[in-house]
Each structure stands twice: as structure tokens, then as C-alpha cells.
Scaffold this motif. Sequence first.
Motif, PDB file in Angstrom:
ATOM      1  N   GLU A   5       0.832  -1.207   0.000  1.00  7.63           N
ATOM      2  CA  GLU A   5       0.000   0.000   0.000  1.00  7.63           C
ATOM      3  C   GLU A   5       0.866   1.256   0.000  1.00  7.63           C
ATOM      4  N   ILE A   6       1.891   1.264   0.843  1.00  9.40           N
ATOM      5  CA  ILE A   6       2.779   2.425   0.928  1.00  9.40           C
ATOM      6  C   ILE A   6       3.447   2.693  -0.411  1.00  9.40           C
ATOM      7  N   ILE A   7       3.993   1.643  -1.025  1.00  7.66           N
ATOM      8  CA  ILE A   7       4.700   1.787  -2.300  1.00  7.66           C
ATOM      9  C   ILE A   7       3.762   2.287  -3.390  1.00  7.66           C
ATOM     10  N   VAL A   8       2.611   1.630  -3.535  1.00 12.33           N
ATOM     11  CA  VAL A   8       1.679   1.983  -4.613  1.00 12.33           C
ATOM     12  C   VAL A   8       1.153   3.405  -4.448  1.00 12.33           C
ATOM     13  N   LEU A   9       0.693   3.749  -3.258  1.00 10.63           N
ATOM     14  CA  LEU A   9       0.088   5.066  -3.046  1.00 10.63           C
ATOM     15  C   LEU A   9       1.113   6.196  -3.123  1.00 10.63           C
ATOM     16  N   ALA A  10       2.320   5.963  -2.613  1.00 14.98           N
ATOM     17  CA  ALA A  10       3.357   6.996  -2.681  1.00 14.98           C
ATOM     18  C   ALA A  10       3.794   7.244  -4.126  1.00 14.98           C
ATOM     19  N   LEU A  11       3.975   6.167  -4.889  1.00 14.35           N
ATOM     20  CA  LEU A  11       4.355   6.319  -6.297  1.00 14.35           C
ATOM     21  C   LEU A  11       3.240   6.997  -7.099  1.00 14.35           C
ATOM     22  N   LEU A  12       2.003   6.601  -6.828  1.00 15.71           N
ATOM     23  CA  LEU A  12       0.874   7.214  -7.529  1.00 15.71           C
ATOM     24  C   LEU A  12       0.783   8.707  -7.233  1.00 15.71           C
ATOM     25  N   GLN A  13       0.946   9.065  -5.967  1.00 14.12           N
ATOM     26  CA  GLN A  13       0.874  10.476  -5.596  1.00 14.12           C
ATOM     27  C   GLN A  13       1.982  11.277  -6.271  1.00 14.12           C
ATOM     28  N   GLY A  14       3.191  10.731  -6.257  1.00 18.20           N
ATOM     29  CA  GLY A  14       4.309  11.432  -6.873  1.00 18.20           C
ATOM     30  C   GLY A  14       4.135  11.629  -8.360  1.00 18.20           C
ATOM     31  N   LEU A  15       3.627  10.622  -9.056  1.00 23.65           N
ATOM     32  CA  LEU A  15       3.455  10.705 -10.502  1.00 23.65           C
ATOM     33  C   LEU A  15       2.270  11.572 -10.887  1.00 23.65           C
ATOM     34  N   THR A  16       1.144  11.401 -10.193  1.00 24.69           N
ATOM     35  CA  THR A  16      -0.081  12.078 -10.616  1.00 24.69           C
ATOM     36  C   THR A  16      -0.184  13.510 -10.117  1.00 24.69           C
ATOM     37  N   GLU A  17       0.662  13.903  -9.191  1.00 28.73           N
ATOM     38  CA  GLU A  17       0.641  15.292  -8.717  1.00 28.73           C
ATOM     39  C   GLU A  17       1.000  16.252  -9.840  1.00 28.73           C
ATOM     40  N   PHE A  18       1.871  15.831 -10.763  1.00 27.90           N
ATOM     41  CA  PHE A  18       2.367  16.737 -11.787  1.00 27.90           C
ATOM     42  C   PHE A  18       1.965  16.359 -13.203  1.00 27.90           C
ATOM     43  N   LEU A  19       1.564  15.121 -13.449  1.00 27.14           N
ATOM     44  CA  LEU A  19       1.025  14.781 -14.758  1.00 27.14           C
ATOM     45  C   LEU A  19      -0.428  15.246 -14.833  1.00 27.14           C
ATOM     46  N   PRO A  20      -0.916  15.644 -16.009  1.00 27.22           N
ATOM     47  CA  PRO A  20      -2.285  16.162 -16.125  1.00 27.22           C
ATOM     48  C   PRO A  20      -3.322  15.048 -16.201  1.00 27.22           C
ATOM     49  N   ILE A  21      -3.307  14.131 -15.217  1.00 27.34           N
ATOM     50  CA  ILE A  21      -4.176  12.955 -15.305  1.00 27.34           C
ATOM     51  C   ILE A  21      -5.016  12.720 -14.057  1.00 27.34           C
ATOM     52  N   SER A  22      -4.999  13.607 -13.085  1.00 25.32           N
ATOM     53  CA  SER A  22      -5.852  13.561 -11.900  1.00 25.32           C
ATOM     54  C   SER A  22      -5.382  12.565 -10.851  1.00 25.32           C
ATOM     55  N   SER A  23      -4.881  13.090  -9.750  1.00 20.93           N
ATOM     56  CA  SER A  23      -4.450  12.225  -8.648  1.00 20.93           C
ATOM     57  C   SER A  23      -5.648  11.605  -7.940  1.00 20.93           C
ATOM     58  N   SER A  24      -6.768  12.321  -7.866  1.00 19.38           N
ATOM     59  CA  SER A  24      -7.952  11.788  -7.170  1.00 19.38           C
ATOM     60  C   SER A  24      -8.438  10.502  -7.816  1.00 19.38           C
ATOM     61  N   ALA A  25      -8.480  10.490  -9.152  1.00 16.26           N
ATOM     62  CA  ALA A  25      -8.950   9.310  -9.864  1.00 16.26           C
ATOM     63  C   ALA A  25      -8.043   8.113  -9.603  1.00 16.26           C
ATOM     64  N   HIS A  26      -6.747   8.363  -9.493  1.00 11.98           N
ATOM     65  CA  HIS A  26      -5.814   7.259  -9.294  1.00 11.98           C
ATOM     66  C   HIS A  26      -5.803   6.760  -7.855  1.00 11.98           C
ATOM     67  N   LEU A  27      -5.981   7.652  -6.914  1.00 12.30           N
ATOM     68  CA  LEU A  27      -5.954   7.231  -5.517  1.00 12.30           C
ATOM     69  C   LEU A  27      -7.239   6.521  -5.108  1.00 12.30           C
ATOM     70  N   ILE A  28      -8.311   6.715  -5.893  1.00  8.96           N
ATOM     71  CA  ILE A  28      -9.557   6.024  -5.568  1.00  8.96           C
ATOM     72  C   ILE A  28      -9.567   4.590  -6.108  1.00  8.96           C
ATOM     73  N   LEU A  29      -8.813   4.346  -7.175  1.00  9.62           N
ATOM     74  CA  LEU A  29      -8.822   3.019  -7.797  1.00  9.62           C
ATOM     75  C   LEU A  29      -8.277   1.914  -6.895  1.00  9.62           C
ATOM     76  N   PRO A  30      -7.083   2.096  -6.280  1.00 14.57           N
ATOM     77  CA  PRO A  30      -6.581   1.014  -5.426  1.00 14.57           C
ATOM     78  C   PRO A  30      -7.520   0.688  -4.271  1.00 14.57           C
ATOM     79  N   SER A  31      -8.113   1.722  -3.668  1.00 12.20           N
ATOM     80  CA  SER A  31      -9.008   1.462  -2.540  1.00 12.20           C
ATOM     81  C   SER A  31     -10.239   0.682  -2.983  1.00 12.20           C
TER      82      SER A  31
END
Length: 265
Positions: A5-31
Amino acid sequence: MDLIEIIVLALLQGLTEFLPISSSAHLILPSRLFGWDDQGLAFDVAVHVGTLLAVMVYFRRDIVVLTQNWLTTGFSRTPNTEARLAWYVVVATIPAGLAGLLLNDWIEANLRSTAVIAATTIGFGLLLGFADKSRKDGVSLVHMTLLMALVIGLAQALALIPGTSRSGITITAALLVGLHRVEAARFSFLLSIPLILAAGGLKTLELMDSVLPVDWQSLALGVLLSALSAWVCIYYFLAFINKIGMLPFVIYRLVLGLVLVAFFI
């Protein structure tokens, strides 16, 4: 949180914070896919710290130059180019800051749903595609005006709506007002610094009031992974964005939004 969980969520946050693809959408998928619980306030603070470190390290020279010139000529009648750019970052930050103070609780209570995230992921993805397609050569930040900065700042306030993507909406607005792709992305990244700093600061204050125990090893790993992934993201995005354009991110957003609609609504 376990290690995966730590690895996936931290990597997702780091990548999606600056790419124009929405961090909210990505953080909701794993859960939703794996039934993970909310990562909690402490981990939120950690990944915010990580992404802030990444963007500040990458733009360290720009930050020093902008700050020095803002302090020396920024308050004079004839501010130089760097001082004006620093002022534009300040001006563009204000709308999102005010909107956050006034509307954040209401948005959290009413708009943080999968349906909203899917709709904004698709809708603002299409707008990004339109902005990129309609742009011509674009101008550099040297030719930026106060009005352009204000338009980008007002657009950034929309990023409070989950699924919008802060970087996505600011790059979209920057393209629409005439900035070059790379310059639009650069201004978007610089604009992220005060907002991430403010958001992380507020979450830190909330964390200080919390009585829950803190797993410092997990937080340290979250900071490290989010910082590394965010730095890599910024580096390659700026290196290749002028060649590949925004179409890959538009397509990705459309697919992601449709996945959310098909499986979680």
C-alpha cells in the motif's frame, strides 16, 4: 498500511501530482479494487512533503532567481522579468487559496464521489485536448501578462473539484491564453509550490492535533518514494512534452474515466 500500500500510493501520488491525469482518480482506484482503507492524515502529509521536495529541488535555481529578483526589484516601479514572474505566481495562487478556505469543506462533503471524479476526469481531459489542439506556437514566460496569470489562477481554483487535476487544468488554461507547451508546464509546476506548501502545512497542523500513533518508518518511505517518482515525472514530462503533446494524456484520462464509470458507478 502494509508495504505494498505504501509503495503503490506513494508512487501514484508522486506521478499524478504533476502529470495532467488527476491524482484523485488514481488514488480512488486502489481502494476500490483492493478494499484498502483511507491512507490517513499522516501519510497524506508525508506524500505532500515528498512532492514538495521534488519540485523544489528540480526548480531550485528558478526559485532562488525569482526570490532574489522579487525582493530586489519586485516592489519597485520597474520590476524586471524575473520579479514580474514571481508576482504572477503570487497572483495566480490567490484564487485557489481563497476558494480552498471558503469551499473546501463543502466540496469534501458533496463532490468527493466516484461519479464526480469520472465526469471531471473525462470532461477536463477533453478540454485539455482542445486547448492543445487549438494552440499555435505559443509564447514564453517572458511575454506573460498579469491577465494571463489571473486566468490560470482562476482555473487552478477548479482543481479543488476531485478529478480535475491541478496540473491538468493549469496547463489547459496556460495553453488557452497562449503559452508554449513547455512554458505552460513550467509555470504550472512553479505554481504548485505555494499550494502544496499550504496544503501540507494545513494537514500538518491537523496531524499535530491528532492523538493517533504515527508510524515514522512508513512515513519516511512515503516521502522518499513520492519525492523520487515526482522528480522523475517532472524531468521526463518537460523533456518530452513538446514532442508528444497532450494527446496521450487526453486518451489516458478518457480511458480512466470510462473505467470508473463502468466498474464503480
